[in-house]
Design an enzyme around this catalytic site. Structure first.
Site, short mmCIF file in Angstrom:
data_model
loop_
_atom_site.label_atom_id
_atom_site.label_comp_id
_atom_site.label_asym_id
_atom_site.label_seq_id
_atom_site.Cartn_x
_atom_site.Cartn_y
_atom_site.Cartn_z
CD GLU A 13 -55.10 -0.30 20.65
OE1 GLU A 13 -55.69 -1.01 21.50
OE2 GLU A 13 -55.63 0.09 19.60
NE ARG A 41 -57.29 -2.25 25.40
CZ ARG A 41 -57.93 -2.87 24.39
NH1 ARG A 41 -57.64 -2.57 23.15
NH2 ARG A 41 -58.85 -3.75 24.63
CD GLU A 63 -67.95 -4.65 16.88
OE1 GLU A 63 -67.07 -5.15 17.63
OE2 GLU A 63 -68.80 -3.87 17.30
CG ASN A 68 -70.78 -3.62 20.28
OD1 ASN A 68 -69.62 -3.40 20.59
ND2 ASN A 68 -71.11 -4.47 19.31
CG ASP A 111 -69.72 -0.31 18.37
OD1 ASP A 111 -69.58 -1.07 19.35
OD2 ASP A 111 -68.77 0.06 17.66
CD1 TRP A 117 -59.24 1.69 21.82
CD2 TRP A 117 -57.45 2.01 23.12
NE1 TRP A 117 -58.19 2.07 21.02
CE2 TRP A 117 -57.08 2.28 21.80
CE3 TRP A 117 -56.48 2.17 24.12
CZ2 TRP A 117 -55.79 2.68 21.43
CZ3 TRP A 117 -55.20 2.56 23.76
CH2 TRP A 117 -54.87 2.81 22.42
CB CYS A 163 -58.02 -4.17 7.66
SG CYS A 163 -58.37 -5.20 9.09
CG MET A 208 -54.10 -10.34 2.82
SD MET A 208 -55.37 -9.07 3.09
CE MET A 208 -56.71 -9.71 2.06
CA CA Z 1 -67.81 -2.72 19.25
#
Ligand code: CA
Length: 708
Positions: free
Chosen positions: A89, A141, A203, A280, A325, A413, A623, A662
């Site tokens: 990103e 980012r 979250e 959020n 959100d 984003w 995921c 994982m």
């Molecule tokens: Ca969020």
């Protein structure tokens, strides 16, 4: 490693280039162009020194060597295939012959802009188990540059200063309590010798804040909490006293509150205001978070603070009492616009909720707000109060709603850009419906997504319900000037230039150049991988280059299921750099692995499969893809080898694959849970296999009763 370039003629040169850029921005503010909007820095025009190029957040380059006459001859100058298993990103920065960029897991590299040689790389060695707390992929980012140092925020909450010449660590600060699920994915910003950094994790139940650190010493200067905490404890700063009045008295503060500042920041040196977008609430559902209602300041807000002290000057709450959100962390762009015959210093944002906001950035006054895409949760924004006029039922207190936009946002984003020559904003728009239902008193906080909005009911995301577009938005008229449709959502960020160009990559893997004024396509390149990042441009040795981190990933690619795989691409992580006449080619793409297994029906109690479905939706889907349909980044669990299937208990309860990212779920699952999840995955393998064998019929999709 061959270092073929003098990295810096001097550290002072880099510092002064940055100062000049800031000064130039100031001058541009003082001298509006004929179009009534500010120009980007007249000096150091070939450089790109901050995430959005300048702290005005325009992503506009004054370079015009690339233009409609020359862009057709753009070719690959060089590329690097990266050892990188998650999304890309970042926007690379360019200074004095070197590109600085970040990869997944917060790694950093410096690359010779002309040759593509990697000058140095830095791995902060983030514990891969931390990936569990990255809501939206282990991405980063980008970096910040200042005074001969490169700054990166890491997934585990560190802020690290590196020597720009060597990549050696200069200082490190842990900016978060790492026993809590905080993460950093944003690029740091530099204002007045301070590094500004926020974090994510709403979250998962954190309390949001952003902080300023001394660029030289790493010492923390101040911290601004975006939400109050337990009222029985002293407040950290006076703004929280007022904020606390907008939360209900029976708020359960152990839920964290949220309001994380996980992406956007901008700075106006003339007004000396730092602008920060907040996210959020935690959980999403206000009825659970703040049962008596209230606006819940400073969730989903744009905050203007003094960079020296962090003292709040004004705030504008995009979504009072957010329950969807709908973050206001999307890019903040500053410009001077002529509105109703008057020059206005404005701040623009196209947040998740689908309205394009134009504010007076000196005062926070709302000047206009209009829908830039499909929006069903509100009729309009009332300019007198600055508040949305929500439609009845939008807060899903009693009944589940299907509405637009969704938690993916009408814009997320993915950076937008503003061109002062055309006066247009180029928005990576996406159209994705969301379902929300009230978990009410049944809500239990877990070490996974905490929405309280029934995210477990999103069992599939069919591709026919999602799409995207490049929208060229006129912020004065509050209307689209032109629009290019994309088949898929989750497309790349945009770049615009003085050469009358706009560049955008797509989820389907094309990097495309358009005219900025009309949206005519002029050139494209097949990157062989989905593109989510924004391109940037720079001038080196008299030639204009275009650079892009190409690689599929991020929230939609992980969670997106059927809609995400509609692109047909997977993650092939690459740094791509182009120039006129470039003749390099990409390596041939290897064939994707295929499984020849023909699945058989699962013999198990329906209730067990149903329980496995619920657990999968709560813990795994974020995921591995909703409905067990992988989105091209992490393994699609329908196609796991038999050996992996047999190792489920070792993977989930003993952390067998923890080093690969994982997580170990021993704290969340029993052996019985693991077996039920396994049964559900086998069931979905069979079900989707059979669906693929048959012609597409009605009733395939979970979302069948959507209404406009
Ligand atoms: Ca969020």
């Amino acid at each position: 490693m061959t270092t073929t370039i003098k990295l810096n003629t001097s550290l002072a040169a880099m510092a002064s280039a940055f100062t000049l850029a800031m000064l130039g921005w100031n001058m541009a503010q003082a001298q509006p162009s004929q179009t009534g909007v500010s120009h980007a820095p007249p000096m150091a025009e070939g450089e790109w020194l901050s995430y959005d190029r300048t702290l005005a957040g325009q992503r506009y380059s004054p370079l015009a060597d690339l233009n409609p006459d020359t862009v057709g001859k753009l070719g690959l100058a060089w590329s690097i295939d990266l050892d990188n298993n998650r999304g890309l990103e970042a926007t690379p920065l360019y200074s004095e012959g070197v590109l600085y960029t970040s990869l997944s897991w917060s790694r950093v590299m410096a690359v010779d802009a002309a040759s593509g040689d990697i000058l140095w790389s830095f791995d902060p060695k983030v514990d891969k188990a931390k990936g569990r707390h990255a809501c939206c992929d282990a991405v980063n980012r980008g970096v910040a540059l200042h005074g001969g140092k490169v700054y990166v925020g890491t997934l585990d909450g560190r802020l690290i200063a590196l020597d720009a010449k060597t990549g050696n660590e200069v200082w490190t600060q842990q900016t978060t309590d790492n026993s809590q699920p905080y993460t950093i994915t944003a690029a740091p910003r530099v204002v007045k010798g301070m590094i500004m950094i926020g974090n994510g994790g709403a979250e998962f139940g954190v309390r949001g804040y952003f902080s300023a650190y001394d660029a030289e010493t790493g010492e923390m200067r101040w911290r601004f909490y975006t939400v109050p905490a337990d009222p029985s404890k002293p407040v950290e700063h006076p703004e929280l006293v007022e904020a606390a009045k907008t939360w209900s008295t029976d708020t359960d503060w152990s839920l964290g509150g949220g309001g994380t500042a996980w992406d956007s920041m901008a700075y106006d040196p003339e007004l000396d205001l730092l602008y920060v977008g907040t996210g959020n609430g935690s959980p999403w559902n206000r009825e659970i978070r703040s049962p008596g209602g209230g606006d819940n300041l400073f969730l989903s807000s744009i905050l203007a603070v003094r960079p020296e002290t962090g003292k709040l000057v004004w705030h504008y709450q995009v979504n009072p009492g957010d329950t969807w959100d709908f973050t206001a962390t999307q890019q903040i762009t500053l410009a001077n616009l002529e509105i109703d015959g008057k020059q206005r210093q404005v701040l623009m944002q196209a947040p998740k909720n689908g309205f394009f906001y134009v504010l007076d950035r000196a005062t926070g006054e709302l000047l206009s707000a209009e829908k830039f895409g499909k929006v069903t949760w509100a009729e309009r924004i009332d300019l007198a109060t600055g508040r949305p006029v929500e439609v009845p039922g939008a807060r899903y207190e009693k009944e589940m709603v299907v509405m637009w936009p969704s938690p993916f946002g009408a814009h997320n984003w993915h950076p937008m850009s503003f061109n002062p020559d055309t006066g247009l904003v180029y928005i990576p728009y996406q159209e994705v419906p969301g379902t929300y239902s009230n978990e009410g008193k049944g809500f239990v906080k877990r070490e996974a997504f905490n929405t309280g909005a029934g995210s477990s009911e999103i069992l599939e995301l069919p591709r026919e319900y999602t799409s995207g577009a490049l929208v060229a938005w006129d912020p004065v008229k509050q209307a689209a000037a032109w629009r290019v449709e994309h088949d898929n959502h989750w497309n790349g960020g945009t770049l615009t230039t003085a050469g009358n160009l706009v560049f955008q990559g797509t989820a389907a893997g094309k990097l495309v150049a358009y005219t900025a004024d009309k949206g005519q396509p002029l050139w494209d390149f097949d990157a062989q991988t989905g593109i989510i990042a924004a391109p940037m441009t720079f001038r080196h040795d008299g030639e204009q280059y275009l650079a892009l981190m190409a690689g599929w990933g991020g929230a939609a690619a992980l969670f997106g299921g059927d809609a995400a795989v509609a692109t047909g691409v997977r993650n092939v992580s690459r740094m791509l750099v182009f120039k006129v006449g470039g003749g390099a080619t990409l390596p041939k793409l290897s064939e994707p692995p295929v499984t020849a297994r023909v699945p058989t029906p699962v013999v198990a109690a329906k209730a067990d499969i149903k329980q496995g479905e619920l657990l999968y939706a709560q813990y795994c889907a974020v995921c591995h893809g909703t409905g067990v349909v992988g989105g091209g980044v992490l393994p699609d669990l329908r196609h796991s080898s038999d050996a992996i299937r047999a190792a489920y208990p070792a993977i989930l309860l003993e952390g067998m694959l923890e080093s690969q990212g994982m997580p170990n779920f021993a704290a969340s699952f029993s052996a019985d849970d693991v077996e039920k999840i396994r049964l559900y995955i086998l069931h979905r393998e069979y079900e989707t296999y059979m669906q693929a064998m048959q012609p597409k019929g009605e009733g395939d999709a979970a979302i069948t009763a959507v209404e406009e």
